[in-house]
Design a protein around this motif. Structure first.
Motif, PDB file in Angstrom:
ATOM      1  N   UNK A  74       5.786  14.916  -4.228  1.00  0.00           N
ATOM      2  CA  UNK A  74       4.617  14.850  -5.104  1.00  0.00           C
ATOM      3  C   UNK A  74       4.743  13.706  -6.101  1.00  0.00           C
ATOM      4  N   UNK A  75       5.971  13.431  -6.531  1.00  0.00           N
ATOM      5  CA  UNK A  75       6.166  12.369  -7.529  1.00  0.00           C
ATOM      6  C   UNK A  75       5.819  11.000  -6.952  1.00  0.00           C
ATOM      7  N   UNK A  76       6.018  10.809  -5.634  1.00  0.00           N
ATOM      8  CA  UNK A  76       5.642   9.530  -5.027  1.00  0.00           C
ATOM      9  C   UNK A  76       4.156   9.253  -5.226  1.00  0.00           C
ATOM     10  N   UNK A  77       3.349  10.310  -5.157  1.00  0.00           N
ATOM     11  CA  UNK A  77       1.902  10.150  -5.285  1.00  0.00           C
ATOM     12  C   UNK A  77       1.467   9.944  -6.731  1.00  0.00           C
ATOM     13  N   UNK A  78       2.397  10.076  -7.661  1.00  0.00           N
ATOM     14  CA  UNK A  78       2.085   9.801  -9.063  1.00  0.00           C
ATOM     15  C   UNK A  78       2.152   8.327  -9.400  1.00  0.00           C
ATOM     16  N   UNK A  79       2.586   7.521  -8.422  1.00  0.00           N
ATOM     17  CA  UNK A  79       2.675   6.077  -8.620  1.00  0.00           C
ATOM     18  C   UNK A  79       1.807   5.388  -7.573  1.00  0.00           C
ATOM     19  N   UNK A 137       8.570  -0.314 -10.750  1.00  0.00           N
ATOM     20  CA  UNK A 137       7.327  -0.759 -11.383  1.00  0.00           C
ATOM     21  C   UNK A 137       6.496   0.397 -11.927  1.00  0.00           C
ATOM     22  N   UNK A 138       6.745   1.607 -11.427  1.00  0.00           N
ATOM     23  CA  UNK A 138       5.979   2.753 -11.888  1.00  0.00           C
ATOM     24  C   UNK A 138       4.553   2.734 -11.367  1.00  0.00           C
ATOM     25  N   UNK A 139       3.635   3.239 -12.177  1.00  0.00           N
ATOM     26  CA  UNK A 139       2.233   3.350 -11.765  1.00  0.00           C
ATOM     27  C   UNK A 139       1.413   2.206 -12.358  1.00  0.00           C
ATOM     28  N   UNK A 140       0.652   1.534 -11.493  1.00  0.00           N
ATOM     29  CA  UNK A 140      -0.226   0.455 -11.960  1.00  0.00           C
ATOM     30  C   UNK A 140      -1.668   0.695 -11.507  1.00  0.00           C
ATOM     31  N   UNK A 141      -1.998   1.953 -11.250  1.00  0.00           N
ATOM     32  CA  UNK A 141      -3.384   2.298 -10.938  1.00  0.00           C
ATOM     33  C   UNK A 141      -3.946   1.614  -9.713  1.00  0.00           C
ATOM     34  N   UNK A 142      -3.074   1.302  -8.751  1.00  0.00           N
ATOM     35  CA  UNK A 142      -3.523   0.642  -7.529  1.00  0.00           C
ATOM     36  C   UNK A 142      -3.604  -0.864  -7.618  1.00  0.00           C
ATOM     37  N   UNK A 143      -3.313  -1.436  -8.797  1.00  0.00           N
ATOM     38  CA  UNK A 143      -3.380  -2.893  -8.955  1.00  0.00           C
ATOM     39  C   UNK A 143      -2.183  -3.575  -8.285  1.00  0.00           C
ATOM     40  N   UNK A 144      -2.319  -4.875  -8.053  1.00  0.00           N
ATOM     41  CA  UNK A 144      -1.231  -5.669  -7.499  1.00  0.00           C
ATOM     42  C   UNK A 144      -0.184  -5.964  -8.565  1.00  0.00           C
ATOM     43  N   UNK A 145       1.085  -5.916  -8.171  1.00  0.00           N
ATOM     44  CA  UNK A 145       2.187  -6.331  -9.037  1.00  0.00           C
ATOM     45  C   UNK A 145       3.087  -7.265  -8.231  1.00  0.00           C
ATOM     46  N   UNK A 146       3.731  -8.202  -8.925  1.00  0.00           N
ATOM     47  CA  UNK A 146       4.749  -9.021  -8.278  1.00  0.00           C
ATOM     48  C   UNK A 146       6.015  -8.968  -9.129  1.00  0.00           C
ATOM     49  N   UNK A 147       6.959  -9.848  -8.839  1.00  0.00           N
ATOM     50  CA  UNK A 147       8.262  -9.771  -9.498  1.00  0.00           C
ATOM     51  C   UNK A 147       8.179 -10.039 -11.002  1.00  0.00           C
ATOM     52  N   UNK A 148       7.062 -10.593 -11.466  1.00  0.00           N
ATOM     53  CA  UNK A 148       6.920 -10.861 -12.900  1.00  0.00           C
ATOM     54  C   UNK A 148       6.360  -9.659 -13.659  1.00  0.00           C
ATOM     55  N   UNK A 149       5.955  -8.618 -12.951  1.00  0.00           N
ATOM     56  CA  UNK A 149       5.323  -7.459 -13.587  1.00  0.00           C
ATOM     57  C   UNK A 149       6.340  -6.666 -14.406  1.00  0.00           C
ATOM     58  N   UNK A 150       5.828  -6.022 -15.419  1.00  0.00           N
ATOM     59  CA  UNK A 150       6.667  -5.167 -16.259  1.00  0.00           C
ATOM     60  C   UNK A 150       7.138  -3.950 -15.470  1.00  0.00           C
ATOM     61  N   UNK A 151       8.413  -3.612 -15.632  1.00  0.00           N
ATOM     62  CA  UNK A 151       8.919  -2.358 -15.065  1.00  0.00           C
ATOM     63  C   UNK A 151       8.593  -1.227 -16.037  1.00  0.00           C
ATOM     64  N   UNK A 152       7.833  -0.260 -15.543  1.00  0.00           N
ATOM     65  CA  UNK A 152       7.537   0.914 -16.374  1.00  0.00           C
ATOM     66  C   UNK A 152       7.689   2.157 -15.507  1.00  0.00           C
ATOM     67  N   UNK A 153       8.929   2.467 -15.125  1.00  0.00           N
ATOM     68  CA  UNK A 153       9.183   3.566 -14.192  1.00  0.00           C
ATOM     69  C   UNK A 153       8.715   4.906 -14.730  1.00  0.00           C
TER      70      UNK A 153
END
Length: 300
Positions: free
Chosen positions: A249-254, A108-124
């Protein structure tokens, strides 16, 4: 139905938890890259086989009789190692009923702390997550091509016995990194096993986020574990000044909160819906040291 014959490509931490959870369900075979891990697989109820990226006669023979396939091998630059080695063999398995592919919520990549579910866009964001998206698509395509259901399980940070903040506190590796607003999702290995068995029961396909109900700041988990142990938690370290590997460090980028909508809709109920209940259980049972001691943020 005849006996289940389950084959696990990459029988690591999650694969062994899956096998231990239901040893009487049928015959379970699994691969490792290291012969010295054979005994640990046998103890988990798995007949071990060696897989280093190429099919062996033993693997081919085992796949021929497989009814349920679980894949927990990470892709690399060349693509998915299992599909590269065995796509045609898997496509021709006569008794195959179901495929499960263990992926990651990193897709899912980074969504700025927002909620995502299975319908969310994948943006790795990371290369490894981009490779995961491609691997997911390749497995789903194989399923369509051969008319078999494929379950994609997107896992969050895996923890459980031997792999948790209690162990890290005991061995002195626990840290409390502070990045304001940062949360991570996590999942106990027993719930990965439970979700797999639940989906396998009805050969259910689809995309499922397998993650608990409580995305939380990582420092909170360490603090909670320290409270159980009756020890002082390690000092807080600002993220900006922390010494971290590029991967860490990359984990904290998402930053995202991942919802588990689909697996609950499929009828699965989590054994450990949040880390507090899981840590309470491990501490009370005294089994928190058991298992493999590896970083709880690394997906196996």
């Amino acid at each position: 139905m005849s006996e289940k014959r389950i084959f696990i490509f990459g029988a690591g931490y999650s694969g062994k938890a899956f096998a231990r959870a239901n040893k009487d369900a049928g015959t379970i075979l699994g691969t490792t890259r290291a012969p010295e891990k054979f005994e640990a697989l046998r103890q988990a109820g798995i007949q071990p086989l060696l897989f280093n990226g190429a099919l062996t006669p033993e693997i081919s023979d085992a796949l021929e009789k497989t009814t349920h396939l679980v894949v927990s091998v990470a892709p690399d630059e060349a693509g998915d190692p299992v599909l590269n080695a065995a796509r045609q063999t898997i496509a021709a398995i006569p008794a195959l009923e179901w495929i499960a592919y263990l992926s990651t919520v990193g897709v899912y990549g980074d969504h700025g702390g927002d909620w995502v579910d299975e319908t969310a866009e994948c943006r790795p964001v990371s290369k490894r997550s981009m490779l995961r998206v491609a691997a997911e698509q390749d497995w789903l395509k194989l399923g369509r091509d051969i008319g078999r259901p494929v379950a994609i399980l997107r896992l969050s940070g895996i923890y459980g016995p031997g792999r948790n903040a209690l162990v890290n506190l005991e061995n002195g590796t626990a840290r409390r990194l502070i990045k304001p607003g940062q949360v991570f999702n996590r999942i106990h290995c027993d719930d990965i096993a439970g979700a797999l068995w639940h989906l396998l029961k009805d050969n259910s396909g689809g995309i499922f986020n397998v993650t608990d109900d409580l995305p939380a700041p990582p420092q909170d988990v360490v603090t909670y574990a320290a409270g159980l142990m009756g020890v002082t938690p390690p000092p807080e370290i600002p993220f900006e000044t922390a010494q971290l590997s590029p991967m860490a460090r990359s984990f904290y980028g998402e930053n995202k909160r991942v919802a588990n909508t689909a697996i609950k809709a499929a009828g699965y109920r989590f054994r450990f819906p949040d880390y507090r209940r899981a840590f309470d259980h491990m501490w009370a049972e005294g089994n928190w040291r058991d298992g493999e001691e590896r970083s709880p943020m690394k997906r196996s």
